[in-house]
Design a protein around this motif. Structure first.
Motif, PDB file in Angstrom:
ATOM      1  N   ALA A   1      32.789  45.164  35.249  1.00 59.11           N
ATOM      2  CA  ALA A   1      33.856  44.201  35.526  1.00 59.11           C
ATOM      3  C   ALA A   1      35.074  44.567  34.664  1.00 59.11           C
ATOM      4  O   ALA A   1      34.937  44.954  33.507  1.00 59.11           O
ATOM      5  N   ASN A   2      36.250  44.456  35.278  1.00 56.33           N
ATOM      6  CA  ASN A   2      37.476  44.831  34.564  1.00 56.33           C
ATOM      7  C   ASN A   2      37.586  44.127  33.221  1.00 56.33           C
ATOM      8  O   ASN A   2      37.341  42.941  33.113  1.00 56.33           O
ATOM      9  N   GLY A   3      37.948  44.882  32.242  1.00 54.33           N
ATOM     10  CA  GLY A   3      38.161  44.292  30.930  1.00 54.33           C
ATOM     11  C   GLY A   3      36.944  44.425  30.042  1.00 54.33           C
ATOM     12  O   GLY A   3      37.086  44.582  28.832  1.00 54.33           O
ATOM     13  N   THR A   4      35.776  44.452  30.620  1.00 48.35           N
ATOM     14  CA  THR A   4      34.587  44.460  29.761  1.00 48.35           C
ATOM     15  C   THR A   4      34.400  45.797  29.059  1.00 48.35           C
ATOM     16  O   THR A   4      33.763  45.864  28.024  1.00 48.35           O
ATOM     17  N   ASP A   5      34.930  46.877  29.603  1.00 48.82           N
ATOM     18  CA  ASP A   5      34.814  48.156  28.908  1.00 48.82           C
ATOM     19  C   ASP A   5      36.183  48.717  28.508  1.00 48.82           C
ATOM     20  O   ASP A   5      36.294  49.892  28.170  1.00 48.82           O
ATOM     21  N   GLY A   6      37.191  47.874  28.567  1.00 49.57           N
ATOM     22  CA  GLY A   6      38.519  48.311  28.116  1.00 49.57           C
ATOM     23  C   GLY A   6      39.272  49.154  29.121  1.00 49.57           C
ATOM     24  O   GLY A   6      40.368  49.635  28.832  1.00 49.57           O
ATOM     25  N   ILE A   7      38.712  49.364  30.294  1.00 49.65           N
ATOM     26  CA  ILE A   7      39.365  50.186  31.301  1.00 49.65           C
ATOM     27  C   ILE A   7      39.946  49.283  32.383  1.00 49.65           C
ATOM     28  O   ILE A   7      39.289  48.349  32.840  1.00 49.65           O
ATOM     29  N   GLY A   8      41.169  49.569  32.814  1.00 45.51           N
ATOM     30  CA  GLY A   8      41.745  48.880  33.958  1.00 45.51           C
ATOM     31  C   GLY A   8      41.420  49.651  35.225  1.00 45.51           C
ATOM     32  O   GLY A   8      42.015  50.703  35.466  1.00 45.51           O
ATOM     33  N   TYR A   9      40.449  49.141  35.988  1.00 46.91           N
ATOM     34  CA  TYR A   9      40.115  49.775  37.266  1.00 46.91           C
ATOM     35  C   TYR A   9      40.974  49.131  38.349  1.00 46.91           C
ATOM     36  O   TYR A   9      40.912  47.900  38.537  1.00 46.91           O
ATOM     37  N   SER A  10      41.729  49.936  39.056  1.00 48.54           N
ATOM     38  CA  SER A  10      42.587  49.364  40.086  1.00 48.54           C
ATOM     39  C   SER A  10      42.264  49.991  41.439  1.00 48.54           C
ATOM     40  O   SER A  10      41.578  51.009  41.528  1.00 48.54           O
ATOM     41  N   ALA A  11      42.777  49.329  42.483  1.00 49.95           N
ATOM     42  CA  ALA A  11      42.578  49.851  43.832  1.00 49.95           C
ATOM     43  C   ALA A  11      43.878  49.732  44.605  1.00 49.95           C
ATOM     44  O   ALA A  11      44.708  48.865  44.325  1.00 49.95           O
ATOM     45  N   LEU A  12      44.014  50.596  45.589  1.00 51.82           N
ATOM     46  CA  LEU A  12      45.175  50.522  46.465  1.00 51.82           C
ATOM     47  C   LEU A  12      44.849  49.609  47.643  1.00 51.82           C
ATOM     48  O   LEU A  12      43.768  49.721  48.240  1.00 51.82           O
ATOM     49  N   VAL A  13      45.796  48.739  47.962  1.00 55.35           N
ATOM     50  CA  VAL A  13      45.634  47.888  49.157  1.00 55.35           C
ATOM     51  C   VAL A  13      46.963  47.877  49.908  1.00 55.35           C
ATOM     52  O   VAL A  13      48.028  47.928  49.307  1.00 55.35           O
ATOM     53  N   LEU A  14      46.870  47.831  51.232  1.00 52.13           N
ATOM     54  CA  LEU A  14      48.092  47.873  52.036  1.00 52.13           C
ATOM     55  C   LEU A  14      48.352  46.563  52.758  1.00 52.13           C
ATOM     56  O   LEU A  14      49.409  46.380  53.357  1.00 52.13           O
ATOM     57  N   ASN A  15      47.375  45.653  52.730  1.00 51.38           N
ATOM     58  CA  ASN A  15      47.565  44.369  53.424  1.00 51.38           C
ATOM     59  C   ASN A  15      46.651  43.314  52.800  1.00 51.38           C
ATOM     60  O   ASN A  15      45.850  43.618  51.896  1.00 51.38           O
ATOM     61  N   VAL A  16      46.775  42.105  53.289  1.00 53.31           N
ATOM     62  CA  VAL A  16      46.036  40.991  52.688  1.00 53.31           C
ATOM     63  C   VAL A  16      44.529  41.165  52.869  1.00 53.31           C
ATOM     64  O   VAL A  16      43.747  40.885  51.958  1.00 53.31           O
ATOM     65  N   ARG A  17      44.164  41.695  54.024  1.00 55.78           N
ATOM     66  CA  ARG A  17      42.739  41.951  54.271  1.00 55.78           C
ATOM     67  C   ARG A  17      42.191  42.926  53.211  1.00 55.78           C
ATOM     68  O   ARG A  17      41.121  42.689  52.642  1.00 55.78           O
ATOM     69  N   GLY A  18      42.904  43.974  52.948  1.00 56.32           N
ATOM     70  CA  GLY A  18      42.498  44.950  51.929  1.00 56.32           C
ATOM     71  C   GLY A  18      42.464  44.306  50.550  1.00 56.32           C
ATOM     72  O   GLY A  18      41.532  44.538  49.765  1.00 56.32           O
ATOM     73  N   TYR A  19      43.456  43.470  50.282  1.00 58.06           N
ATOM     74  CA  TYR A  19      43.489  42.751  49.000  1.00 58.06           C
ATOM     75  C   TYR A  19      42.230  41.908  48.831  1.00 58.06           C
ATOM     76  O   TYR A  19      41.588  41.927  47.781  1.00 58.06           O
ATOM     77  N   GLU A  20      41.880  41.200  49.900  1.00 61.03           N
ATOM     78  CA  GLU A  20      40.703  40.315  49.814  1.00 61.03           C
ATOM     79  C   GLU A  20      39.414  41.116  49.614  1.00 61.03           C
ATOM     80  O   GLU A  20      38.549  40.733  48.823  1.00 61.03           O
ATOM     81  N   ARG A  21      39.324  42.210  50.333  1.00 62.78           N
ATOM     82  CA  ARG A  21      38.130  43.060  50.176  1.00 62.78           C
ATOM     83  C   ARG A  21      38.053  43.584  48.737  1.00 62.78           C
ATOM     84  O   ARG A  21      36.968  43.644  48.136  1.00 62.78           O
ATOM     85  N   ALA A  22      39.187  43.978  48.183  1.00 60.70           N
ATOM     86  CA  ALA A  22      39.198  44.510  46.814  1.00 60.70           C
ATOM     87  C   ALA A  22      38.773  43.446  45.811  1.00 60.70           C
ATOM     88  O   ALA A  22      37.890  43.674  44.967  1.00 60.70           O
ATOM     89  N   VAL A  23      39.378  42.275  45.924  1.00 57.80           N
ATOM     90  CA  VAL A  23      39.111  41.213  44.953  1.00 57.80           C
ATOM     91  C   VAL A  23      37.653  40.749  45.031  1.00 57.80           C
ATOM     92  O   VAL A  23      37.047  40.412  44.010  1.00 57.80           O
ATOM     93  N   ALA A  24      37.097  40.800  46.229  1.00 54.64           N
ATOM     94  CA  ALA A  24      35.692  40.402  46.395  1.00 54.64           C
ATOM     95  C   ALA A  24      34.740  41.310  45.609  1.00 54.64           C
ATOM     96  O   ALA A  24      33.625  40.902  45.276  1.00 54.64           O
ATOM     97  N   THR A  25      35.166  42.528  45.307  1.00 59.99           N
ATOM     98  CA  THR A  25      34.298  43.441  44.545  1.00 59.99           C
ATOM     99  C   THR A  25      34.463  43.280  43.042  1.00 59.99           C
ATOM    100  O   THR A  25      33.795  43.961  42.266  1.00 59.99           O
ATOM    101  N   GLY A  26      35.403  42.421  42.633  1.00 61.18           N
ATOM    102  CA  GLY A  26      35.633  42.248  41.196  1.00 61.18           C
ATOM    103  C   GLY A  26      36.878  42.945  40.687  1.00 61.18           C
ATOM    104  O   GLY A  26      37.212  42.856  39.501  1.00 61.18           O
ATOM    105  N   ILE A  27      37.559  43.680  41.557  1.00 56.90           N
ATOM    106  CA  ILE A  27      38.811  44.354  41.165  1.00 56.90           C
ATOM    107  C   ILE A  27      39.829  43.297  40.728  1.00 56.90           C
ATOM    108  O   ILE A  27      40.022  42.283  41.404  1.00 56.90           O
ATOM    109  N   ARG A  28      40.482  43.541  39.579  1.00 57.42           N
ATOM    110  CA  ARG A  28      41.458  42.580  39.049  1.00 57.42           C
ATOM    111  C   ARG A  28      42.850  43.173  38.967  1.00 57.42           C
ATOM    112  O   ARG A  28      43.734  42.618  38.295  1.00 57.42           O
ATOM    113  N   GLU A  29      43.041  44.305  39.625  1.00 59.20           N
ATOM    114  CA  GLU A  29      44.331  44.972  39.552  1.00 59.20           C
ATOM    115  C   GLU A  29      44.493  45.791  40.821  1.00 59.20           C
ATOM    116  O   GLU A  29      43.653  46.639  41.134  1.00 59.20           O
ATOM    117  N   VAL A  30      45.555  45.511  41.568  1.00 57.76           N
ATOM    118  CA  VAL A  30      45.792  46.275  42.796  1.00 57.76           C
ATOM    119  C   VAL A  30      47.189  46.894  42.754  1.00 57.76           C
ATOM    120  O   VAL A  30      48.098  46.399  42.087  1.00 57.76           O
TER     121      VAL A  30
END
Lengths: 299, 299
Positions: free
Chosen positions: B68-97
């Motif tokens: 989970a982001n923050g727990t190991d000091g690394i900012g894991y991010s993902a690319l998203v191009l629309n709200v659907r992608g944003y939702e899919r990303a956030v559902a996995t625990g991603i905290r930075e897009v």
């Protein structure tokens, strides 16, 4: 637009470090292709020991076959490391030489068989001969940014060599990143030192793209007042101290960046790419520059 | 020493443009290798249509497998191009897009199926969702320096897009040289415009080394106040608009130059070279960066 001169060194530094030796006719064609690219300064060969640099054993034939300097508007120059080489060059009609002093003693001993101080004496003698003969003498400080044997070249060491070169009144001083280690801040610092020591001397840079810093260093140099840059069509030449490395910064890569930044080189990018492809094809090596793979922008 | 963050994007932009698709396990190993190199920001995948980018069809598996982001000091991010992608990303625990708006309409239509103006609406909605969810939203202005379809992106066009992005209050704004055409003066001018529009926003740059300007542009960016640079181990990724071209600027090449200029990236050059070799080996492509061929300096 600020004019920046590209000195095409593929016929000298490029060919000198390639496994394949081109025929004299192909070398002359390379010089002609450099001319057609728009280059007005071309380093055509090196008058050094043929047993050390067999690729350029036909230096005299190449130089003799060229139009006498000035008659076609091109400055044809040659590299010389000693008075004997200087005399051989001048005998062919060459009116412009580049000679070299290496910034570190170990490199100087290995490459020229003498210390930096003794090499400075040789350069001074060539400088004197040039004055008498009306031959332009440029001095390159080799390994200005790092030495393959000693590692770092400390700033005070560089400064003392640069001061000695400034004292002897070269027509141009070139700082060479012989092993491709410089970064832009190094370029700015060392040309700043040179400028302070020798406020009026024309400054030139010789770059290898070994560590992908060639274009960045060229930009730093031009912004530091350097108005002549050595480059090689296709980026041929390799680096004798880094097997598998790319060579001189590619002419076509410099042309792209400098033109897009608003500098005028007088070169044509399309021609440069075409001739980069020709020479690498002749040598059987890949193009090391990147513009030949993708072309300019906008199309 | 000034700290400059390298955002390792090889797991996303790198893999997305390679012919070979890595297994999920290999992707996770690549992320881990980026972490061992010292990267504290890693773009791990892209939540886009798997039929468009099959190489990243396992985005959810990759993202879910990470701490989970923050727990190991690394900012894991993902690319998203629309709200659907944003939702899919956030559902996995991603905290930075990172989301994208393309500076030219033609490119935007081709890539995202809508005009730049409509894409700005999408970005604004994602920005709003991020505020509610506590997810960091970075906005990339793609093709900030040139468009593969329209050619030049005029300065006033760039300025109006940048102003719209500034208005929506992104957590970070990234200017992308998507097709690798920028030169240092472009970088300085466009980040100057962005800085004026948005004096406090953290600025990031995304570079492709397509025309050998990557390192020069990185230096220009850092000197313009940019404190985060996207890069890719080995320079993997290619350029979808220039077949055969190199990809993102290589992490190891940036590390060499930035460290030698006195910046601190927190990355280790030797590790970067080792992992560049690993990932290019896995993909069966040559290393595009240059440091892996010759190593750093001094040794």
């Amino acid at each position: 637009m600020t004019r920046v001169e590209i000195v095409e060194v593929s016929p000298r530094d490029g060919l000198q470090n390639e496994r394949t030796t081109l025929s004299t006719a192909d070398k002359l064609e390379l010089v002609d292709r450099a001319r057609r690219t728009g280059a007005r300064r071309i380093e055509v060969t090196s008058f050094v020991r043929p047993d050390r640099v067999p690729q350029l054993a036909d230096a005299a034939e190449v130089a003799t076959a060229l139009p006498a300097n000035g008659t076609d508007g091109i400055g044809y120059s040659a590299l010389v490391l000693n008075v004997r080489g200087y005399e051989r060059a001048v005998a062919t009609g060459i009116r412009e030489v580049t000679t070299v002093v290496l910034a570190s003693d170990t490199f100087s001993e290995r490459n020229q068989g003498m210390s930096t101080l003794d090499a400075l004496d040789v350069v001074r003698e060539i400088r004197g001969r040039g004055r008498v003969d009306g031959v332009k003498v440029a001095v390159t400080i080799g390994a200005s940014f790092g030495c393959p044997f000693e590692g770092e070249v400390p700033e005070d060491r560089f400064t003392s060599v640069a001061a000695a070169v400034a004292d002897l009144g070269a027509d141009e001083v070139c700082l060479a990143d012989t092993i491709g280690v410089a970064v832009p801040s190094d370029v700015e610092t060392r040309f700043g030192i040179l400028r302070e020591l020798s406020p009026d001397v024309p400054m030139r840079i010789h770059l290898h793209d070994t560590r992908n810093t060639g274009v960045a260093n060229a930009v730093a140099a031009v912004r530091s007042g350097v108005r002549a840059l050595d480059a090689s069509l296709g980026g041929i030449g390799g680096c004798p101290f880094a097997p598998g490395a790319s060579g001189n910064v590619a002419t076509e890569d410099l042309v792209y960046t400098l033109h897009r930044m608003g500098y005028d080189t007088g070169l044509d990018l399309g021609e440069a790419i075409a001739h980069a492809e020709w020479v690498t094809g002749k040598l059987g090596v890949p193009v090391s520059g990147r513009l030949a793979k993708v072309g300019g922008f906008p199309r």
